[in-house]
Design a protein around this motif. Structure first.
Motif, PDB file in Angstrom:
ATOM      1  N   PHE A  73      58.408  40.501  75.588  1.00 49.69           N
ATOM      2  CA  PHE A  73      59.174  39.296  75.297  1.00 49.69           C
ATOM      3  C   PHE A  73      58.537  38.478  74.169  1.00 49.69           C
ATOM      4  CE2 PHE A  73      61.759  40.155  78.937  1.00 49.69           C
ATOM      5  CZ  PHE A  73      62.926  39.438  78.717  1.00 49.69           C
ATOM      6  N   THR A  74      57.227  38.589  74.001  1.00 48.93           N
ATOM      7  CA  THR A  74      56.581  37.908  72.873  1.00 48.93           C
ATOM      8  C   THR A  74      57.044  38.512  71.544  1.00 48.93           C
ATOM      9  OG1 THR A  74      54.615  37.383  74.189  1.00 48.93           O
ATOM     10  CG2 THR A  74      54.367  37.359  71.796  1.00 48.93           C
ATOM     11  N   GLY A  75      57.099  39.848  71.482  1.00 51.42           N
ATOM     12  CA  GLY A  75      57.600  40.500  70.278  1.00 51.42           C
ATOM     13  C   GLY A  75      59.041  40.122  69.991  1.00 51.42           C
ATOM     14  N   ILE A  76      59.867  40.097  71.038  1.00 47.50           N
ATOM     15  CA  ILE A  76      61.270  39.695  70.871  1.00 47.50           C
ATOM     16  C   ILE A  76      61.361  38.260  70.379  1.00 47.50           C
ATOM     17  CG2 ILE A  76      63.388  39.191  72.149  1.00 47.50           C
ATOM     18  CD1 ILE A  76      62.744  41.633  73.903  1.00 47.50           C
ATOM     19  N   ALA A  77      60.512  37.377  70.921  1.00 51.29           N
ATOM     20  CA  ALA A  77      60.539  35.962  70.543  1.00 51.29           C
ATOM     21  C   ALA A  77      60.181  35.774  69.063  1.00 51.29           C
ATOM     22  CB  ALA A  77      59.572  35.170  71.412  1.00 51.29           C
ATOM     23  N   ILE A  78      59.184  36.504  68.592  1.00 51.59           N
ATOM     24  CA  ILE A  78      58.802  36.399  67.180  1.00 51.59           C
ATOM     25  C   ILE A  78      59.947  36.876  66.287  1.00 51.59           C
ATOM     26  CG2 ILE A  78      57.222  37.266  65.410  1.00 51.59           C
ATOM     27  CD1 ILE A  78      55.084  37.458  67.619  1.00 51.59           C
ATOM     28  N   ALA A  79      60.561  37.995  66.669  1.00 49.50           N
ATOM     29  CA  ALA A  79      61.690  38.518  65.898  1.00 49.50           C
ATOM     30  C   ALA A  79      62.844  37.522  65.884  1.00 49.50           C
ATOM     31  CB  ALA A  79      62.148  39.843  66.497  1.00 49.50           C
ATOM     32  N   TYR A  80      63.108  36.907  67.032  1.00 47.16           N
ATOM     33  CA  TYR A  80      64.179  35.911  67.142  1.00 47.16           C
ATOM     34  C   TYR A  80      63.898  34.729  66.212  1.00 47.16           C
ATOM     35  CZ  TYR A  80      67.977  33.740  69.903  1.00 47.16           C
ATOM     36  OH  TYR A  80      69.159  33.194  70.326  1.00 47.16           O
ATOM     37  N   GLY A  81      62.640  34.294  66.162  1.00 46.47           N
ATOM     38  CA  GLY A  81      62.284  33.176  65.303  1.00 46.47           C
ATOM     39  C   GLY A  81      62.478  33.487  63.837  1.00 46.47           C
ATOM     40  N   ILE A  82      62.123  34.698  63.410  1.00 47.58           N
ATOM     41  CA  ILE A  82      62.308  35.091  62.013  1.00 47.58           C
ATOM     42  C   ILE A  82      63.796  35.114  61.664  1.00 47.58           C
ATOM     43  CG2 ILE A  82      62.037  36.979  60.364  1.00 47.58           C
ATOM     44  CD1 ILE A  82      59.438  37.710  61.851  1.00 47.58           C
ATOM     45  N   ASP A  83      64.592  35.710  62.550  1.00 46.58           N
ATOM     46  CA  ASP A  83      66.038  35.752  62.314  1.00 46.58           C
ATOM     47  C   ASP A  83      66.621  34.341  62.259  1.00 46.58           C
ATOM     48  OD1 ASP A  83      68.756  37.335  62.509  1.00 46.58           O
ATOM     49  OD2 ASP A  83      68.885  35.720  63.991  1.00 46.58           O
ATOM     50  N   TYR A  84      66.168  33.475  63.149  1.00 45.77           N
ATOM     51  CA  TYR A  84      66.703  32.119  63.208  1.00 45.77           C
ATOM     52  C   TYR A  84      66.362  31.341  61.940  1.00 45.77           C
ATOM     53  CZ  TYR A  84      69.002  28.855  66.380  1.00 45.77           C
ATOM     54  OH  TYR A  84      69.917  28.051  66.981  1.00 45.77           O
ATOM     55  N   ASN A  85      65.128  31.516  61.452  1.00 47.08           N
ATOM     56  CA  ASN A  85      64.722  30.835  60.232  1.00 47.08           C
ATOM     57  C   ASN A  85      65.574  31.297  59.050  1.00 47.08           C
ATOM     58  OD1 ASN A  85      62.827  30.640  57.672  1.00 47.08           O
ATOM     59  ND2 ASN A  85      62.053  29.159  59.169  1.00 47.08           N
ATOM     60  N   ALA A  86      65.794  32.601  58.965  1.00 46.75           N
ATOM     61  CA  ALA A  86      66.630  33.142  57.894  1.00 46.75           C
ATOM     62  C   ALA A  86      68.069  32.643  58.017  1.00 46.75           C
ATOM     63  CB  ALA A  86      66.589  34.668  57.925  1.00 46.75           C
ATOM     64  N   ASP A  87      68.542  32.487  59.241  1.00 50.89           N
ATOM     65  CA  ASP A  87      69.900  31.987  59.466  1.00 50.89           C
ATOM     66  C   ASP A  87      70.050  30.554  58.968  1.00 50.89           C
ATOM     67  OD1 ASP A  87      72.493  31.647  60.405  1.00 50.89           O
ATOM     68  OD2 ASP A  87      71.863  31.168  62.434  1.00 50.89           O
ATOM     69  N   VAL A  88      69.051  29.701  59.249  1.00 54.31           N
ATOM     70  CA  VAL A  88      69.107  28.316  58.770  1.00 54.31           C
ATOM     71  C   VAL A  88      69.128  28.282  57.245  1.00 54.31           C
ATOM     72  CG1 VAL A  88      67.872  26.115  58.658  1.00 54.31           C
ATOM     73  CG2 VAL A  88      67.998  27.362  60.821  1.00 54.31           C
ATOM     74  N   LEU A  89      68.273  29.086  56.614  1.00 56.77           N
ATOM     75  CA  LEU A  89      68.230  29.132  55.155  1.00 56.77           C
ATOM     76  C   LEU A  89      69.565  29.591  54.583  1.00 56.77           C
ATOM     77  CD1 LEU A  89      66.641  29.103  52.437  1.00 56.77           C
ATOM     78  CD2 LEU A  89      66.135  31.515  52.872  1.00 56.77           C
ATOM     79  N   ALA A  90      70.108  30.688  55.126  1.00 55.41           N
ATOM     80  CA  ALA A  90      71.366  31.216  54.619  1.00 55.41           C
ATOM     81  C   ALA A  90      72.515  30.231  54.851  1.00 55.41           C
ATOM     82  CB  ALA A  90      71.674  32.557  55.291  1.00 55.41           C
ATOM     83  N   SER A  91      72.515  29.535  55.987  1.00 55.64           N
ATOM     84  CA  SER A  91      73.564  28.548  56.279  1.00 55.64           C
ATOM     85  C   SER A  91      73.515  27.391  55.296  1.00 55.64           C
ATOM     86  CB  SER A  91      73.408  28.027  57.711  1.00 55.64           C
ATOM     87  OG  SER A  91      73.572  29.057  58.657  1.00 55.64           O
ATOM     88  N   ALA A  92      72.306  26.925  54.969  1.00 57.44           N
ATOM     89  CA  ALA A  92      72.165  25.836  54.009  1.00 57.44           C
ATOM     90  C   ALA A  92      72.613  26.275  52.624  1.00 57.44           C
ATOM     91  CB  ALA A  92      70.717  25.354  53.970  1.00 57.44           C
ATOM     92  N   ARG A  93      72.232  27.480  52.232  1.00 57.17           N
ATOM     93  CA  ARG A  93      72.640  27.992  50.922  1.00 57.17           C
ATOM     94  C   ARG A  93      74.155  28.165  50.851  1.00 57.17           C
ATOM     95  NH1 ARG A  93      68.490  30.911  48.250  1.00 57.17           N
ATOM     96  NH2 ARG A  93      66.538  29.733  48.483  1.00 57.17           N
ATOM     97  N   LEU A  94      74.769  28.567  51.961  1.00 55.18           N
ATOM     98  CA  LEU A  94      76.223  28.707  51.990  1.00 55.18           C
ATOM     99  C   LEU A  94      76.894  27.360  51.760  1.00 55.18           C
ATOM    100  CD1 LEU A  94      78.872  30.229  52.478  1.00 55.18           C
ATOM    101  CD2 LEU A  94      78.511  29.922  54.944  1.00 55.18           C
TER     102      LEU A  94
END
Length: 431
Positions: free
Chosen positions: A333-354
């Motif tokens: 679950f720690t590995g999943i959590a880190i992956a989730y955080g990376i995806d979430y950060n990229a999502d915020v960036l892409a949403s702002a750029r959109l």
């Protein structure tokens, strides 16, 4: 700016402070529903959002966005109330329909309201940071609600979890009242398209329909769809945001993954909370990573895919090693959590750029188109799990759901819209 930030954060905070989030999959399972039936319920939720996503976005470009967000909160409260009073397949389905409608009304509406308020202040450069704050607030609230589910369940079972969720959803309705009533901001390039529309000069003041209002609604719907489909930078941004957001439908199966290892419902809630903490961290760091190159994000997403898949498989291995159940599950679950955080950060960036890339008058509609594609992706996830569950165990299913991260890592360098300061993005050109 401080007042706007506080109001936006409060709205996001109360939207996800819901104890039900940690245990509703287990609630369904404890009432006799199979994994396939649970996926069918999730599909009903997704289809509801799919059908209402774009129409609600055009509505938000036509009427009071704040009013729609208040209505969204009312529907969310009603959905959890139905779950609590009628814990059956039909009741769960009805609750998901209400929740799906609430999500559709909120999707695009909140982002457009905040962005236009910043545009009115000539402060759109602050949007990525503010969006990161609101996403972090939402994840903080979700984490708090999830962790609270453990003692609530211990004290009063699913009933106490349910009534607490209803009460907190009601508080969310009140938070919508404090949001600003930002004016719709139309770019200079869009004025020429609007000057022949006599009804667009009148500001939307309510949720009622008039002939002029219907005409404006149709115009906004067409404008938003046209920009989403024919402006390449916007089209790619819409799809990229949808991919980053849609694949997070995998989080609906985290509690089932934890349950598969044999831990108690209370421990399951804590493990799900670990993944939310990962998303929270990713969102909170958005203001610090907005200038990171697309190539660096691509590499990070590739790493996230590996961590996610490996984490799910570790949880699967935990059942074969009774003495290592807790350590392997925690590591997974720690590995999943880190992956989730990376995806979430990229999502915020892409949403702002959109948001920066949108140049037309139908900001909420365009954002809702991305929401619609998000629901399509989520629906594909639910259908895949519902069908594949007959042959694959939960750990293998969850691991498979992490593979799209690797695909997105390949697309991101060329599909991520460029920074807001590139003025050319404000002048859309059709292909």
């Amino acid at each position: 700016m401080r007042a706007l930030t506080l109001r936006a954060v409060l709205f996001a905070l109360t939207a996800d402070l819901i104890p039900y989030y940690a245990l509703y999959a287990l609630l369904f399972a404890d009432h006799g529903l199979s994994t396939a039936q649970i996926s069918a319920l999730l599909a009903i939720w997704s289809v509801t959002s799919f059908l209402l996503e774009v129409p609600s976005g055009a509505w938000a470009d036509t009427v009071s966005r704040r009013g729609l967000l208040m209505l969204s909160g009312v529907l969310l409260t009603a959905g959890f109330l139905v779950w609590t009073l009628l814990p059956s397949y039909a009741g769960f389905a009805a609750g998901f329909i209400l929740w799906g409608a609430a999500g559709a009304l909120r999707s695009g509406t909140f982002e457009a309201l905040i962005y236009d308020d910043l545009a009115a202040r000539a402060s759109t450069a602050a949007y990525p940071r503010l969006l990161g704050y609101t996403r972090a607030a939402a994840e903080s609230a979700a984490l708090t609600g999830i962790l609270a589910a453990a003692p609530l369940y211990a004290w009063g079972g699913y009933a106490l979890v349910g009534w607490s969720s209803v009460l907190l959803a009601g508080v969310h309705v009140l938070s919508a009242i404090a949001l600003p009533g930002a004016p719709k901001v139309v770019s200079a390039s869009a004025v020429e398209d609007l000057e022949d529309e006599p009804d667009t000069a009148s500001p939307p003041v309510g949720l009622t329909s008039t002939p002029a209002g219907v005409s404006r609604y149709v115009h906004m719907l067409r404008s938003g769809l046209r920009e989403s489909l024919h402006v390449r930078v916007v089209r790619r941004g819409v799809i990229l945001v949808a991919l980053l957001n849609g694949i997070t439908a995998f989080d609906e199966y985290f509690s089932l993954l934890a349950d598969h290892t044999g831990v108690s419902p209370s421990i399951s809630a804590v493990l799900v909370g670990v993944t939310v903490a990962g998303a929270l961290t990713g969102a909170a760091l958005a203001g610090h990573t907005e200038n990171v190159s697309a190539r660096a994000f691509s590499i990070a997403l590739g790493i996230a895919g590996v961590l996610f898949i490996g984490g799910a498989l570790l949880c699967g291995a935990a059942t074969s090693h009774p003495t290592l159940v807790y350590s392997l599950t925690a590591a997974g679950f720690t590995g999943i959590a880190i992956a989730y955080g990376i995806d979430y950060n990229a999502d915020v960036l892409a949403s702002a750029r959109l948001q920066d890339a949108i140049a037309g008058p139908a900001r909420a509609t365009v954002t809702s188109v991305s929401g619609l594609v998000t629901e399509v992706i989520a629906l594909i996830v639910f259908i895949f799990v519902g069908v594949a569950a007959a042959w694959l165990p939960i750990p293998a299913l969850v691991a498979a759901l992490g593979t799209p991260l690797l695909l997105i890592a390949v697309l991101l360098p060329t599909w991520l819209p460029k920074a807001a300061e590139e003025e050319s993005l404000k002048q859309p050109t059709a292909e």
